[in-house]
Design a protein around this motif. Structure first.
Motif, PDB file in Angstrom:
ATOM      1  N   ALA A   1       0.827  -1.201   0.000  1.00  0.00           N
ATOM      2  CA  ALA A   1       0.000   0.000   0.000  1.00  0.00           C
ATOM      3  C   ALA A   1       0.865   1.256   0.000  1.00  0.00           C
ATOM      4  O   ALA A   1       0.562   2.235  -0.702  1.00  0.00           O
ATOM      5  CB  ALA A   1      -0.928  -0.002   1.211  1.00  0.00           C
ATOM      6  N   LEU A   2       1.939   1.249   0.772  1.00  0.00           N
ATOM      7  CA  LEU A   2       2.826   2.413   0.819  1.00  0.00           C
ATOM      8  C   LEU A   2       3.486   2.647  -0.536  1.00  0.00           C
ATOM      9  O   LEU A   2       3.588   3.790  -1.002  1.00  0.00           O
ATOM     10  CB  LEU A   2       3.893   2.207   1.898  1.00  0.00           C
ATOM     11  N   VAL A   3       3.917   1.590  -1.190  1.00  0.00           N
ATOM     12  CA  VAL A   3       4.545   1.718  -2.509  1.00  0.00           C
ATOM     13  C   VAL A   3       3.552   2.252  -3.534  1.00  0.00           C
ATOM     14  O   VAL A   3       3.879   3.099  -4.370  1.00  0.00           O
ATOM     15  CB  VAL A   3       5.119   0.360  -2.964  1.00  0.00           C
ATOM     16  N   SER A   4       2.322   1.797  -3.463  1.00  0.00           N
ATOM     17  CA  SER A   4       1.339   2.113  -4.506  1.00  0.00           C
ATOM     18  C   SER A   4       1.002   3.592  -4.596  1.00  0.00           C
ATOM     19  O   SER A   4       0.641   4.081  -5.666  1.00  0.00           O
ATOM     20  CB  SER A   4       0.055   1.308  -4.261  1.00  0.00           C
ATOM     21  N   ALA A   5       1.099   4.321  -3.502  1.00  0.00           N
ATOM     22  CA  ALA A   5       0.650   5.719  -3.487  1.00  0.00           C
ATOM     23  C   ALA A   5       1.793   6.721  -3.496  1.00  0.00           C
ATOM     24  O   ALA A   5       1.584   7.908  -3.249  1.00  0.00           O
ATOM     25  CB  ALA A   5      -0.235   5.959  -2.254  1.00  0.00           C
ATOM     26  N   VAL A   6       2.995   6.273  -3.832  1.00  0.00           N
ATOM     27  CA  VAL A   6       4.168   7.136  -3.749  1.00  0.00           C
ATOM     28  C   VAL A   6       4.052   8.381  -4.624  1.00  0.00           C
ATOM     29  O   VAL A   6       4.432   9.480  -4.219  1.00  0.00           O
ATOM     30  CB  VAL A   6       5.439   6.328  -4.104  1.00  0.00           C
ATOM     31  N   ASP A   7       3.518   8.249  -5.837  1.00  0.00           N
ATOM     32  CA  ASP A   7       3.551   9.392  -6.763  1.00  0.00           C
ATOM     33  C   ASP A   7       2.415   9.289  -7.773  1.00  0.00           C
ATOM     34  O   ASP A   7       1.989   8.185  -8.125  1.00  0.00           O
ATOM     35  CB  ASP A   7       4.906   9.405  -7.489  1.00  0.00           C
ATOM     36  N   HIS A   8       1.929  10.457  -8.211  1.00  0.00           N
ATOM     37  CA  HIS A   8       0.989  10.501  -9.327  1.00  0.00           C
ATOM     38  C   HIS A   8       1.272  11.703 -10.215  1.00  0.00           C
ATOM     39  O   HIS A   8       0.387  12.266 -10.845  1.00  0.00           O
ATOM     40  CB  HIS A   8      -0.463  10.519  -8.840  1.00  0.00           C
ATOM     41  N   GLY A   9       2.544  12.118 -10.239  1.00  0.00           N
ATOM     42  CA  GLY A   9       2.984  13.138 -11.171  1.00  0.00           C
ATOM     43  C   GLY A   9       2.553  14.547 -10.805  1.00  0.00           C
ATOM     44  O   GLY A   9       1.807  14.778  -9.860  1.00  0.00           O
ATOM     45  N   PRO A  10       3.034  15.540 -11.590  1.00  0.00           N
ATOM     46  CA  PRO A  10       2.729  16.945 -11.315  1.00  0.00           C
ATOM     47  C   PRO A  10       1.258  17.335 -11.464  1.00  0.00           C
ATOM     48  O   PRO A  10       0.889  18.453 -11.121  1.00  0.00           O
ATOM     49  CB  PRO A  10       3.597  17.693 -12.342  1.00  0.00           C
ATOM     50  N   HIS A  11       0.429  16.421 -11.990  1.00  0.00           N
ATOM     51  CA  HIS A  11      -1.009  16.692 -11.976  1.00  0.00           C
ATOM     52  C   HIS A  11      -1.514  16.798 -10.539  1.00  0.00           C
ATOM     53  O   HIS A  11      -2.504  17.485 -10.283  1.00  0.00           O
ATOM     54  CB  HIS A  11      -1.782  15.576 -12.696  1.00  0.00           C
ATOM     55  N   ALA A  12      -0.856  16.104  -9.631  1.00  0.00           N
ATOM     56  CA  ALA A  12      -1.262  16.145  -8.230  1.00  0.00           C
ATOM     57  C   ALA A  12      -0.809  17.460  -7.612  1.00  0.00           C
ATOM     58  O   ALA A  12       0.372  17.815  -7.705  1.00  0.00           O
ATOM     59  CB  ALA A  12      -0.655  14.970  -7.473  1.00  0.00           C
ATOM     60  N   PRO A  13      -1.710  18.222  -6.981  1.00  0.00           N
ATOM     61  CA  PRO A  13      -1.320  19.520  -6.417  1.00  0.00           C
ATOM     62  C   PRO A  13      -0.150  19.444  -5.457  1.00  0.00           C
ATOM     63  O   PRO A  13       0.703  20.335  -5.444  1.00  0.00           O
ATOM     64  CB  PRO A  13      -2.597  19.986  -5.713  1.00  0.00           C
ATOM     65  N   SER A  14      -0.080  18.394  -4.657  1.00  0.00           N
ATOM     66  CA  SER A  14       1.013  18.292  -3.691  1.00  0.00           C
ATOM     67  C   SER A  14       2.363  18.194  -4.382  1.00  0.00           C
ATOM     68  O   SER A  14       3.369  18.712  -3.878  1.00  0.00           O
ATOM     69  CB  SER A  14       0.800  17.069  -2.788  1.00  0.00           C
ATOM     70  N   ILE A  15       2.409  17.537  -5.538  1.00  0.00           N
ATOM     71  CA  ILE A  15       3.653  17.427  -6.298  1.00  0.00           C
ATOM     72  C   ILE A  15       3.965  18.746  -6.990  1.00  0.00           C
ATOM     73  O   ILE A  15       5.094  19.250  -6.937  1.00  0.00           O
ATOM     74  CB  ILE A  15       3.560  16.301  -7.336  1.00  0.00           C
ATOM     75  N   ALA A  16       2.959  19.329  -7.636  1.00  0.00           N
ATOM     76  CA  ALA A  16       3.174  20.572  -8.381  1.00  0.00           C
ATOM     77  C   ALA A  16       3.660  21.693  -7.472  1.00  0.00           C
ATOM     78  O   ALA A  16       4.594  22.434  -7.802  1.00  0.00           O
ATOM     79  CB  ALA A  16       1.884  20.982  -9.085  1.00  0.00           C
TER      80      ALA A  16
END
Length: 269
Positions: free
Chosen positions: A69-84
């Motif tokens: 579960a921890l691995v699966s949610a690591v990233d979803h690219g700059p579309h995600a506000p937290s990443i951007a």
């Protein structure tokens, strides 16, 4: 000093910060009663997370599910506000830790909170199913939730018709049920909600990453608020990676859109 109150003693001060999480003394570091030197090299990071949050040691099956579960949610690219926002922050002259904190601070109810919300939904289905079949319970809970909001947390995705993380995660849960690691109540609730949402539709509304991790964390016995905390731990890895990459690209004061594109002006108020 307030003359009406007794002077605090050393024990008063020690009790103020009493904790069962760790013990620190000269030449001693214990995590939940385990000497850190015994943990180093003998336990995974997921295992330490379990130990720190739960106070005991996970079984291999529990640790495997938590790590997945921890691995699966690591990233979803700059579309995600937290990443951007972390990438933008990294170009503003602040430290890497500040950029990561900026991204983490965006993980609220609308972005990062769906796993916690979905756990609450699935727990309702599980509890209702004790007095009826799970499909009837799911239909009732979905109907009640939709009277409050058209958004059903943990199901559907704006990019993916089927979230590519769904099948691996739920497959691991199914195997854990078969192995007796978990009882499968959250899994059955999630599958029942999927069936309710698919009824009468040409395209189904499958469970997404928030729902899948809600199933895992629910099966492992975590309360809903910790589902969000665990998501924050997971997504922090992606936030750090993106912020670090951005620091090497040489941009300064990176905004949300390229400078060649001007925002639409709505005119005078």
């Amino acid at each position: 000093m307030n003359p009406d109150q007794p002077d605090p003693t050393v024990q008063d001060v020690a009790d103020w910060w009493s904790t069962a999480v760790s013990r620190i003394a000269p030449n001693v570091i214990e995590l939940r009663g385990r000497p850190v030197q015994e943990l180093i090299g003998s336990i995974s990071f997921a295992g330490v997370i379990w130990l720190m949050l739960r106070g005991d040691t996970a079984t291999p099956g529990q640790e495997r599910l938590l790590e997945a579960a921890l691995v699966s949610a690591v990233d979803h690219g700059p579309h995600a506000p937290s990443i951007a926002v972390a990438r933008m922050a990294a170009t503003c002259g602040i430290g890497l830790n500040n950029a990561v904190a900026t991204g983490v601070n965006l993980l609220g109810d609308a972005h990062g909170g769906a796993g916690e919300q979905c756990m609450t939904l699935l727990a309702e289905v599980r509890d209702r199913a004790a007095g009826t079949d799970v499909d009837t319970a799911a239909a009732t809970v979905v109907r009640e939730w939709r009277t409050r909001s058209k958004y059903l947390p943990g199901f559907g995705h704006r990019f993916h018709s089927v979230d590519p993380r769904r099948d691996p995660l739920l497959g691991l849960v199914e195997q854990a049920v078969a192995d007796g690691v978990v009882d499968g109540a959250y899994l059955r609730a999630a599958q029942a909600v999927e069936r309710v949402l698919a009824a009468g539709r040409a395209r189904p509304v499958p469970i997404n990453i928030d729902g899948c991790t809600a199933v895992v964390y629910g099966e492992l016995g975590y309360p809903p608020p910790l589902a969000r905390g665990l998501f924050v731990l997971s997504r922090s890895v992606g936030i750090l990676a993106h912020a670090w990459e951005e620091t090497g690209q040489g941009r300064r004061n990176k905004g949300p859109i390229p400078p060649s594109i001007l925002p639409t002006h709505l005119g005078d108020a």
